[in-house]
Write an enzyme that holds these catalytic residues in place. Structure first.
Site, mmCIF file in Angstrom:
data_model
loop_
_atom_site.group_PDB
_atom_site.id
_atom_site.type_symbol
_atom_site.label_atom_id
_atom_site.label_comp_id
_atom_site.label_asym_id
_atom_site.label_seq_id
_atom_site.Cartn_x
_atom_site.Cartn_y
_atom_site.Cartn_z
ATOM 1 N N ILE A 12 5.739 9.836 3.104
ATOM 2 C CA ILE A 12 4.483 9.586 2.383
ATOM 3 C C ILE A 12 3.429 10.303 3.302
ATOM 4 C CG2 ILE A 12 2.630 7.917 1.866
ATOM 5 C CD1 ILE A 12 5.072 7.942 0.039
ATOM 6 N N GLY A 112 4.448 -0.565 1.334
ATOM 7 C CA GLY A 112 5.541 -1.094 2.007
ATOM 8 C C GLY A 112 4.842 -2.166 3.180
ATOM 9 N N SER A 141 2.745 -0.484 -4.295
ATOM 10 C CA SER A 141 4.082 0.641 -4.106
ATOM 11 C C SER A 141 3.968 1.540 -5.224
ATOM 12 C CB SER A 141 5.240 -0.193 -4.673
ATOM 13 O OG SER A 141 5.320 -0.596 -6.003
ATOM 14 N N CYS A 142 4.775 2.632 -5.077
ATOM 15 C CA CYS A 142 4.830 3.749 -5.898
ATOM 16 C C CYS A 142 5.004 3.453 -7.278
ATOM 17 C CB CYS A 142 5.843 4.793 -5.529
ATOM 18 S SG CYS A 142 7.710 4.240 -5.197
ATOM 19 N N ASN A 143 6.045 2.635 -7.524
ATOM 20 C CA ASN A 143 6.317 1.982 -8.966
ATOM 21 C C ASN A 143 5.315 1.659 -9.393
ATOM 22 O OD1 ASN A 143 8.967 2.500 -10.418
ATOM 23 N ND2 ASN A 143 9.899 1.457 -8.443
ATOM 24 N N ARG A 170 15.124 4.623 -8.897
ATOM 25 C CA ARG A 170 15.852 5.585 -7.932
ATOM 26 C C ARG A 170 16.141 4.918 -6.572
ATOM 27 N NH1 ARG A 170 13.671 4.549 -4.163
ATOM 28 N NH2 ARG A 170 12.129 5.818 -2.920
ATOM 29 N N HIS A 218 15.430 11.423 -7.814
ATOM 30 C CA HIS A 218 14.265 12.221 -8.238
ATOM 31 C C HIS A 218 13.661 11.121 -9.159
ATOM 32 C CE1 HIS A 218 16.145 15.693 -6.654
ATOM 33 N NE2 HIS A 218 16.978 15.726 -7.773
ATOM 34 N N GLN A 301 8.100 9.279 -6.891
ATOM 35 C CA GLN A 301 8.116 8.147 -6.001
ATOM 36 C C GLN A 301 7.480 8.863 -4.638
ATOM 37 O OE1 GLN A 301 11.207 9.420 -6.514
ATOM 38 N NE2 GLN A 301 12.147 10.080 -4.623
#
Lengths: 341, 341, 341, 341
Positions: A12, A112, A141-143, A170, A218, A301
Site C-alpha cells: 500500500i 488494517g 478496508s480495500c473491500n 482473493r 487478483h 485490492q
C-alpha cells in the site's frame, strides 16, 4: 502546498507514494521504513525518487552496505509534514500515533489498523464531511472501500434500505507466500466485517454478508443484493455506475472475462505498478430481483484505497471543505475520468 | 534509423513494441492487429502512442465505433519498414512471410511459429553470427531463450558436454483463462522440446530434460544439471552469472523467495508492464554434483525474449556485425546493466 | 427386483454404480462404456465387480489386450434392464434415447444432457410426483440439485417468494486437466442457469443469481438470500436443515473450515470414492437479512446427484408412488441419516 | 501376534491404522489422540472400528459430550503393545519416547520427528537389516522414502555413484488451509534435505538436489538424474522398475497425465481413503543422459510411508530377520503386487 509523508513502504505504501506524487497541490516529503525490503531495493534501483527515512530500530548499516541513501529519522520526517499516511503493519500505526500527536501532525490510517486509532472512519464519497479538519482518520478496508462506492452510488440514486453481500476474497497479493491457500475455499463466520464496517459509514443501511476466501491473487469479487426505497431497474443501475468516476462498467464481450483480465488491463495501461484505482462492475451480472438489484463487482485490492486516502488528506487538511470538490481534485490528478470519453 | 513494424499486438507484441520504442537507433513505425482486443483497448486508452494498422479480415467499423484511429493496412505497414517482428499467433506468421518476401522485408518470428518459417534459429548470445544479414530469423521459445543464456554462460566458461534440465512450467499468463490447470501437475513426454531446441542452437552439447506443468502464472522455474570439460565450482558459476547482463543473481535472504517475488519486483521497478527482461538464478540453489554444477533459474515468460528479439533486428539488418556489439547496444537502450552497479 | 444399467462409467457413472449396488431392492446388471479409460482400468484392478458392456464403436481388442472381460454390447445391456441411468457425455444420451425407446426401457439422464431428452426435470424432494411412472427423466445439475434441497427445505417451512444466489463454482474435478483455471476468477453472464433451472422445478419462486468460477476442485460454495412469506429466524432455519436427511449442518469450530474439510472428511469416512452424498450448510454463515435469511452451502459435485438419481429410478419404475417413501428407501440404503444420532 | 498402537491419529496416523489392520499377523490395539478432530469424528461416525485412548491433556468431557467412547489413557495403550507407531506432531514424539522407554516398548517414528529420537534411520528396501531388533526406528520423510525406492532399485541393478534430484513439492495435503501457497513457486535453499537424508540411508551415493514448492495438494513430482557404475539403458530401467512391488510404471497414453490422475485412480480403486501405497514412474519421462538415466516419479505423500513403516514393525520386533521376507509379508497383506498380473 500540503506536505505529506508515508510510514510503511509496502504494497500500500508504495502506491500511496506514487498517488501522492501525482497530486500537483501536494508535496511528498518522503517515506519511512525499517528494513531494505524488496520494495526498498526496487526504490533504490529506480534511483530513489522519494527520500527514505528510517524508523526506530532500523539497521542503518544494512542500508549503507547496499548503497541506499537515507534522509533522516522517522521523527525528522514527521517534523517536516502536515499529514502522515500511515500504512505500517497493523499495530504499529497505533504506536506511531503518539509521535503524530506530539508533533501536532494529522494522520490517515489504513484499514488494517485498529479502529480506536482514529476519530472517524472515512470514505471520500460516502462521508467526506465527517473527515473535514479532523486530526486522525481511518480508511475502511480495500473491500469495504470499493464496495461502498457502488452502494453509495445506488443509495444516492433511490435510497437503500438493505444490502446482502457475498465476498469472494482473493487470499493473497502477488508476491505473498505466507498467507496462501491451495485448492480450498475457506469460509468465515458471518456476518463479514465488511458488511459491519459498511454500516459504520452508512448507518441507515442494514447490511450483512458472507465471505469466502479463494486461492487467487487478483482482486476480490463481490456480489451485492441491494433493496431500495423504490424499484431499481437494470438501466438505472448501469447509468448510475457509468456516471461514477471511480467505477468502470465492463462487459464480458469486450474481453473482461474475470478478475485476471482487469489485472492484465492495468498492466497494459502502463499505470504505476500496473494498478487500477477503479472498481469494475460487470454489466452482464446486473439482474433485477424483486424490486431490488443484484450485481457483481471487482476490487483491485492493492490500489483501490489510494484515491480515498488522498481524499482523506484533502478533508483532514481542509484543502477542500466540500466532498464533491475534494474528490474531483483527487480524480483529476489521478487522471481518472479520462477513459470514459 | 532502422524502421520496425510489429505483427500481432498480444502479450509478446506489446512488449516488443515497448522494447523497440526504447531503442534510440530504431524507429517503431507501427503495430498491426485484427480486432479491438483488450490490448488494443489499453493502447487506445493510453492515447495511441503507436500507430495501428489493420490486417486482412479486420472489422474496421468495430474500431471506428470505439473511436480507435487506424493508420492503414498490414501491407501499408510492411511497405514502410525494414524489419518486421512477427508475434502473430502460431500459423499466421508463416502466411505473413509471403508478404514479407514479396516486399523484400526482413522478419523475426517468435518461438511459437513453425520452425520452417526461418532460415536460422537465433539467440543473441549463443549464435549472433548465424543471424547476421539473414532475411528470416526465428527466436527460440521463452524457456529456451532464457535457459540458453545460462547454459551459454557456463559453456563460455569451461565448455559444456551435457545438460539435463527439469522445467517447472508456469501454465498460463496473467490474464489467461483458456489454458489453466487446477490443482494438478501435468507431465509431458520427454525429452522436452526445450532440450531439443537448445541443441539446435548449441549442437555440441547433449541436452535432455523433463517438463511438468504447474498451476501458476508467474515465470517458469528450471533446474539445470550441467557437466563441463573441467570442474565447475560454485564460486566460478556465481561469478560468471553475475557478469552477464541478462542474468540477475538473487538470494532468498534478500527477499527473493520464489517466482512471485520477481514478478512483484518487476512491477515495483516501474518497468513497462512491470516486466523483467533478465532471468534470475538463485545463488542458494547452486550446488556441485560430481564435477558438474546444478542450479535453479527463473524465466519471466512474458518478456524474456524481448532483448534477444531486438538483437535479431540488429543482426538481420546488419546494424552490428559483431555479436558483442549488437547485444551491448540492446542492453544499453533497455537499461539492463545499470542495476548491478 | 428392478434391474438397472448404467451408460457411461466416468466420474458420475462410477458413483451411480456404487450407489445402485447398495440398494437392496435393485439389481445392477452392468455398466457400458467405449474405451479402457482410467475408470475402467480401476474397475478391472478391483476384479470387475460390475459387468462391462461395450457401446458401438468400442475397440474390443483394446480391452482384450488388457485382459478386461466384457459381457456384451450396449444393446445387450439395455435388453436386460428396466431402467437405464445415462451418464454418457452430453449429446450422447440423446442418441442413446433412441435405443431406450426401441426397447421400451425407462431412462434417467444427468444434468449435462440436453433438456429436450426428458419428459420431466426431476428432483427427489421437490417434485417426486412429477416423475412417477414417467419414461424419461432428467436430473438437474449438481449445483441445482444440491441447492434445491436447501431451498425446498425452507419453502416447506414458510413458503418462499424469492431467492438470489451467488455460486462460487469449483472449476474442475480432481483428475481433470482440460478445464482448469489458474489464478483467475471467471465471471458468467447472469442470471446463472442454476437459478433458471431451479424455477423449472419450483416455478412459484422467483430466482436469480450470479456465478463465478474459482480454481479449486473440491465442491461448489453457494450463498442464498431467501425471502419467505413470513419471517425466517436463524433458529428456524437451523432446525429445518438439521431435520433434513441430505443436509449436514456443520460448524467452523468443529474443524469444517471450508470445502476441503468436507472433501477430506468424506475420504476419512471410508465411503466409496471418499464421497459425501449430503450438502453441507455452515451454521456460522446463517444470518438474517430483513425478514429473509442468508446462508452458505457446500455442494460435493461428484456425488451430490446420486441420491436423487436413485430416487428417480424409484419414481420412474413406480417402486414407491409416494415421494416421502421413495426418498426414505434411498436414504436407508445409502445409510444417510445414521450420522445424526 | 505382535500388538501395535498408534500415537497421533492425523493424516498419517489414520493410514497407519488402516494399514496395520490389514496385516493378519499383527493386532491393532488402538490409537491415541488429544482432541475430537475431524479425523476422530470420522472414526466415530464409522462406529469406532479402533479403540481410542486419550493422551495427557485431552479434554475427556469434550469426547463424552459427542458420545465418543474412549478406552483409557496413553499409558494404558503403551502398556498393552509391543510396538508403537508414533505419528504425533513433530516434537511430541520425542517426549512420548520417554514413555516407550519406561515401558520397554519399541517405537517407529515418522519423518517429521527430530532425528535424534531414533537409533536408526530406516527404509524397508534399502537398509532393513539395520532395523532388525532395534528399539527406536525413524522413517525418512515421504519424499525420501519414495525416492529411495527408485534409487535403491537402480542401485541394485548397476550400482549408483551419484544422483541429482529436482523435487516439485506439493505444498499442502487435501484438507489443509494453514500452509497453502497461491500462484507462486517457493524455492528452498539447496541441497534439499531429501538428498541429504538419502545419503544417511545410502552413504555410498553422492546426492544433491533442489526443491521448489508448488500450489497443489496431490503428490510430489521428482526428477532424478542418476549416474551408475555402468551404463543404464531405458529398457533396463523400465524392467527394473516394473519388477518392484512398490513402484507402478505408468504411461501418459493410458490416461496417467499427471499427479491428479493418480490421486483419482486411488479413489476409483476403492482403497482406504483412496490411497496409493506405490510411487509411480512415468515410462514417458525416462531418458538417457550420458551413461546415466533421467526419469520422473510421483510420491503420494499421504500414504507412501505406510508400507515401509509396517516393514519397520517387522524389523524392530524381529518378526522377519530377512529384509526380503519382511517386505514380502507387508506387500502381501497390503495386496500390493496383485495389480501387475
Amino acid at each position: 502546498m500540503i506536505k505529506v509523508g508515508i510510514a510503511g513502504y509496502g504494497v500500500i505504501g508504495q502506491r500511496l507514494a506514487d498517488g501522492v506524487a501525482l497530486q500537483k497541490d501536494m508535496e511528498l516529503v518522503g517515506i519511512a521504513d525499517i528494513a531494505p525490503t524488496l520494495s526498498i531495493r526496487a526504490l533504490a534501483e529506480r534511483g530513489m525518487p522519494y527520500d527514505l527515512y528510517l524508523v526506530d530500530g532500523a539497521d542503518k548499516e544494512a542500508f549503507d552496505k547496499l548503497g541506499i541513501k537515507t534522509a533522516g529519522s522517522f521523527d525528522d520526517l514527521v517534523s517536516k509534514v502536515d499529514v502522515m499516511l500511515d500504512s505500517a503493519p497493523g499495530g504499529v500505526g497505533i504506536k506511531n500515533k503518539e509521535v503524530y500527536k506530539a508533533k501536532g501532525v494529522k494522520a490517515v490510517f489504513q484499514g488494517g489498523e485498529k479502529d480506536e486509532v482514529a476519530d472517524v472512519f472515512f470514505h471520500g464519497y460516502a462521508n467526506y464531511d465527517a473527515g473535514v479538519d479532523q486530526q486522525f482518520l481511518k480508511l475502511t478496508s480495500c473491500n469495504t472501500t470499493g464496495l461502498i462506492r457502488a452502494v453509495d452510488c445506488l443509495d444516492k440514486l433511490v435510497g437503500l434500505d438493505r444490502v446482502a453481500i457475498t465476498i469472494v476474497r482473493r487470499v493473497a497479493d502477488p508476491g505473498d507466500y505466507h498467507r496462501g491457500l491451495t485448492n480450498a475455499l475457506l469460509v468465515d463466520k458471518a456476518p463479514s466485517h465488511q458488511a459491519v464496517d459498511l454500516m459504520s459509514i452508512m448507518p441507515h443501511i442494514e447490511a450483512t454478508g458472507i465471505l469466502v476466501h479463494t486461492p487467487v491473487t487478483h482482486g476480490h469479487f463481490i456480489t451485492v443484493v441491494a433493496n431500495g426505497k423504490e424499484k431499481i431497474t437494470k438501466e438505472m443501475a448501469i447509468k448510475a455506475f457509468k456516471d461514477h468516476d471511480r467505477i468502470r462498467v465492463v462487459r464480458l464481450e469486450d474481453g473482461f472475462l474475470g478478475n485476471a483480465s482487469l489485472f492484465r488491463y492495468g498492466r497494459d495501461l502502463g499505470r504505476p505498478h500496473g494498478d487500477l484505482y477503479e472498481i469494475a462492475i460487470w454489466e452482464d451480472t446486473i439482474v433485477e430481483t424483486g424490486d431490488g438489484i443484484m450485481f457483481g463487482l471487482h476490487i483491485p485490492q492493492e490500489s483501490v484505497t489510494i484515491p480515498e486516502t488522498i481524499d482523506a488528506i484533502r478533508a483532514a487538511a481542509g484543502m477542500q471543505k466540500d466532498g464533491k470538490e475534494g474528490v474531483a481534485e483527487t480524480n483529476k490528478y489521478l487522471n481518472l475520468p479520462s477513459w470514459k470519453k
